[in-house]
Design a protein around this motif. Sequence first.
Motif, PDB file in Angstrom:
ATOM      1  N   PRO A 257       0.700  -1.359   0.046  1.00 35.15           N
ATOM      2  CA  PRO A 257       0.126  -0.229  -0.078  1.00 35.15           C
ATOM      3  C   PRO A 257       0.832   1.171   0.045  1.00 35.15           C
ATOM      4  CG  PRO A 257      -0.643  -1.498   1.837  1.00 35.15           C
ATOM      5  CD  PRO A 257       0.719  -1.802   1.053  1.00 35.15           C
ATOM      6  N   GLN A 258       0.388   2.304  -0.551  1.00 38.29           N
ATOM      7  CA  GLN A 258       1.109   3.791  -0.467  1.00 38.29           C
ATOM      8  C   GLN A 258       1.526   4.056   0.847  1.00 38.29           C
ATOM      9  OE1 GLN A 258       2.040   5.690  -3.114  1.00 38.29           O
ATOM     10  NE2 GLN A 258       1.541   3.990  -4.285  1.00 38.29           N
ATOM     11  N   ILE A 259       0.759   3.910   1.724  1.00 38.31           N
ATOM     12  CA  ILE A 259       0.963   4.349   3.066  1.00 38.31           C
ATOM     13  C   ILE A 259       2.218   3.694   3.602  1.00 38.31           C
ATOM     14  CG2 ILE A 259      -0.630   2.850   4.198  1.00 38.31           C
ATOM     15  CD1 ILE A 259       0.059   5.925   5.673  1.00 38.31           C
ATOM     16  N   LEU A 260       2.359   2.292   3.363  1.00 37.13           N
ATOM     17  CA  LEU A 260       3.714   1.618   3.725  1.00 37.13           C
ATOM     18  C   LEU A 260       4.925   2.471   2.911  1.00 37.13           C
ATOM     19  CD1 LEU A 260       5.048  -0.643   5.326  1.00 37.13           C
ATOM     20  CD2 LEU A 260       4.491  -2.045   3.150  1.00 37.13           C
ATOM     21  N   ARG A 261       4.812   2.485   1.768  1.00 36.87           N
ATOM     22  CA  ARG A 261       6.016   2.957   1.064  1.00 36.87           C
ATOM     23  C   ARG A 261       6.372   4.431   1.390  1.00 36.87           C
ATOM     24  NH1 ARG A 261       8.058   0.909  -3.468  1.00 36.87           N
ATOM     25  NH2 ARG A 261       6.508  -0.390  -3.921  1.00 36.87           N
ATOM     26  N   LYS A 262       5.448   5.292   1.712  1.00 41.51           N
ATOM     27  CA  LYS A 262       5.455   6.637   2.142  1.00 41.51           C
ATOM     28  C   LYS A 262       6.182   6.855   3.480  1.00 41.51           C
ATOM     29  CE  LYS A 262       4.196   8.604  -1.427  1.00 41.51           C
ATOM     30  NZ  LYS A 262       5.396   8.739  -2.333  1.00 41.51           N
ATOM     31  N   LEU A 263       5.701   5.830   4.455  1.00 43.94           N
ATOM     32  CA  LEU A 263       6.476   5.744   5.842  1.00 43.94           C
ATOM     33  C   LEU A 263       7.776   5.543   5.747  1.00 43.94           C
ATOM     34  CD1 LEU A 263       3.223   4.432   7.937  1.00 43.94           C
ATOM     35  CD2 LEU A 263       4.485   6.708   8.096  1.00 43.94           C
ATOM     36  N   VAL A 264       8.050   4.575   4.762  1.00 44.03           N
ATOM     37  CA  VAL A 264       9.379   4.018   4.593  1.00 44.03           C
ATOM     38  C   VAL A 264      10.183   5.108   3.918  1.00 44.03           C
ATOM     39  CG1 VAL A 264      11.019   2.355   3.520  1.00 44.03           C
ATOM     40  CG2 VAL A 264       8.902   1.491   4.934  1.00 44.03           C
ATOM     41  N   GLU A 265       9.879   5.830   2.850  1.00 46.12           N
ATOM     42  CA  GLU A 265      10.388   6.677   2.422  1.00 46.12           C
ATOM     43  C   GLU A 265      10.769   8.044   3.076  1.00 46.12           C
ATOM     44  OE1 GLU A 265       8.058   7.979  -1.029  1.00 46.12           O
ATOM     45  OE2 GLU A 265       8.592   6.241  -2.314  1.00 46.12           O
ATOM     46  N   ALA A 266      10.018   8.348   4.222  1.00 45.78           N
ATOM     47  CA  ALA A 266      10.262   9.240   5.446  1.00 45.78           C
ATOM     48  C   ALA A 266      11.211   8.821   6.366  1.00 45.78           C
ATOM     49  CB  ALA A 266       8.829   9.482   5.987  1.00 45.78           C
ATOM     50  N   GLY A 267      11.748   7.570   6.132  1.00 47.93           N
ATOM     51  CA  GLY A 267      12.544   7.033   7.422  1.00 47.93           C
ATOM     52  C   GLY A 267      11.932   6.617   8.614  1.00 47.93           C
ATOM     53  N   HIS A 268      10.340   6.494   8.398  1.00 50.52           N
ATOM     54  CA  HIS A 268       9.684   6.107   9.602  1.00 50.52           C
ATOM     55  C   HIS A 268       9.527   4.418   9.535  1.00 50.52           C
ATOM     56  CE1 HIS A 268       9.266  10.331  10.627  1.00 50.52           C
ATOM     57  NE2 HIS A 268       8.310  10.505   9.536  1.00 50.52           N
ATOM     58  N   PHE A 269      10.527   3.731  10.195  1.00 57.88           N
ATOM     59  CA  PHE A 269      10.324   2.334  10.111  1.00 57.88           C
ATOM     60  C   PHE A 269       9.811   1.277  11.364  1.00 57.88           C
ATOM     61  CE2 PHE A 269      15.008   2.591   7.615  1.00 57.88           C
ATOM     62  CZ  PHE A 269      14.049   3.194   6.752  1.00 57.88           C
ATOM     63  N   GLY A 270       8.844   2.338  12.144  1.00 53.07           N
ATOM     64  CA  GLY A 270       8.532   1.688  13.208  1.00 53.07           C
ATOM     65  C   GLY A 270       9.297   2.046  14.413  1.00 53.07           C
ATOM     66  N   VAL A 271       8.918   0.948  15.475  1.00 54.77           N
ATOM     67  CA  VAL A 271       9.353   1.090  16.940  1.00 54.77           C
ATOM     68  C   VAL A 271      10.789   1.370  16.649  1.00 54.77           C
ATOM     69  CG1 VAL A 271      10.200  -0.147  19.259  1.00 54.77           C
ATOM     70  CG2 VAL A 271       7.872  -0.317  17.700  1.00 54.77           C
ATOM     71  N   LYS A 272      11.783   0.969  16.145  1.00 54.38           N
ATOM     72  CA  LYS A 272      13.209   1.065  15.936  1.00 54.38           C
ATOM     73  C   LYS A 272      13.603   2.322  15.689  1.00 54.38           C
ATOM     74  CE  LYS A 272      13.799  -1.461  11.472  1.00 54.38           C
ATOM     75  NZ  LYS A 272      14.162  -2.461  11.092  1.00 54.38           N
ATOM     76  N   THR A 273      12.763   3.114  14.627  1.00 59.15           N
ATOM     77  CA  THR A 273      13.187   4.639  14.544  1.00 59.15           C
ATOM     78  C   THR A 273      12.402   5.827  15.220  1.00 59.15           C
ATOM     79  OG1 THR A 273      11.684   4.736  12.839  1.00 59.15           O
ATOM     80  CG2 THR A 273      13.841   4.135  12.085  1.00 59.15           C
ATOM     81  N   GLY A 274      11.406   5.314  16.324  1.00 60.24           N
ATOM     82  CA  GLY A 274      10.652   5.863  17.079  1.00 60.24           C
ATOM     83  C   GLY A 274       9.484   6.388  16.441  1.00 60.24           C
ATOM     84  N   ARG A 275       9.206   6.240  14.999  1.00 60.37           N
ATOM     85  CA  ARG A 275       7.765   6.265  14.496  1.00 60.37           C
ATOM     86  C   ARG A 275       7.721   5.426  13.233  1.00 60.37           C
ATOM     87  NH1 ARG A 275       6.395  12.170  11.820  1.00 60.37           N
ATOM     88  NH2 ARG A 275       4.323  11.431  10.638  1.00 60.37           N
ATOM     89  N   GLY A 276       6.603   5.161  13.184  1.00 55.86           N
ATOM     90  CA  GLY A 276       5.708   4.224  12.248  1.00 55.86           C
ATOM     91  C   GLY A 276       4.265   4.468  11.925  1.00 55.86           C
TER      92      GLY A 276
END
Length: 281
Positions: A257-276
């Motif tokens: 989904p677009q939302i997954l791609r956008k979050l990754v492009e923004a560097g938001h990888f989830g718990v390990k980067t502090g935001r997902g």
Amino acid sequence: MKKIGVIGAGLMGNGIAQTMAMSGKYVILQDITEEALLKARNKIEKSLGRLEKAGHINQERVTNTLSKITTTLEIEQACKESDLIIEAVPENLQLKRTIFEQLDRYAPTHAILATNTSELSVTSIAAVTNRADQVIGMHWFNPAPVMKLIEIVKGIDTSNETVKMIESISEEVGKETVLVKDTQGFVTTRALSAHMLECMRIYEEGVASLEDVDKAIRLGLNYPMGPLQLADYVGLDTMLYASEGLVEAYGDRFRPPQILRKLVEAGHFGVKTGRGFYSYE
Ligand code: 3HC
């Protein structure tokens, strides 16, 4: 199997090292920076503390476990006396193949070389070694000290003896196993991705809020975590990478989904980067 080398001290590597050491194995954990090794040791201490607090282990077991884990920056050091080497580096086939060339060079001839890949071809990784019969997939789940399963992946040339040895050590360290064919995503990554990607699409379409998608699955379907919370926990970069591989093998139904791609492009990888999907700051 007494000595275990673990290559990669990240999310999965440190949990694998801890689980092995808790069962009395000597573990040598390798990564490429001192910072990564220090972070791994802290995570292991924290996890052992949690298990102690919950009454699962005592102080002596904590001390004992920690004393069994040494760390190194050198792959050669992690290999040269090990009976089993488990690779847990990021999901990049070329990286894994380069590492397996080195494992094959430095590990004793009797040693089994295992990859923790969640979806890549074990056969392709084994092909760069001169011991494809002793190369196998040993797929762990996060948090490794708590999750019960190891998904064992038999490559085209993996011998039955190697499978038996991995089944046996998995049982020794308290895990259940399933044996699967070397196919893209095996059983678990294929099933989990289908579920999580669909839940992301449900959220993206505005059917329900983030929190309500998670709540619906958690309470309505009795999952321990909601799918979007779990995606943050697994790592959105890992999720995206897995889905791209699955698209190649099975087509459009795994399209990210677009939302997954956008979050990754923004560097938001989830718990390990502090935001997902959620913020952890
Ligand atoms: N180390 C040690 N112990 C831990 C721990 C850790 N990192 N995380 C949780 N625990 C222990 C807690 O101490 C607690 O013990 P207790 O019940 O005896 O007191 C127990 O586990 C339960 O923890 P909590 O009460 O804090 O919270 P939960 O009941 O929600 O459990 C969880 C936490 C086990 C992580 C649970 O939420 C869960 O199972 N979530 C789903 C995890 C999952 O699906 N993992 C697989 C992801 S896919 C994957 O890893 C494959 C990869 O290739 C991508």
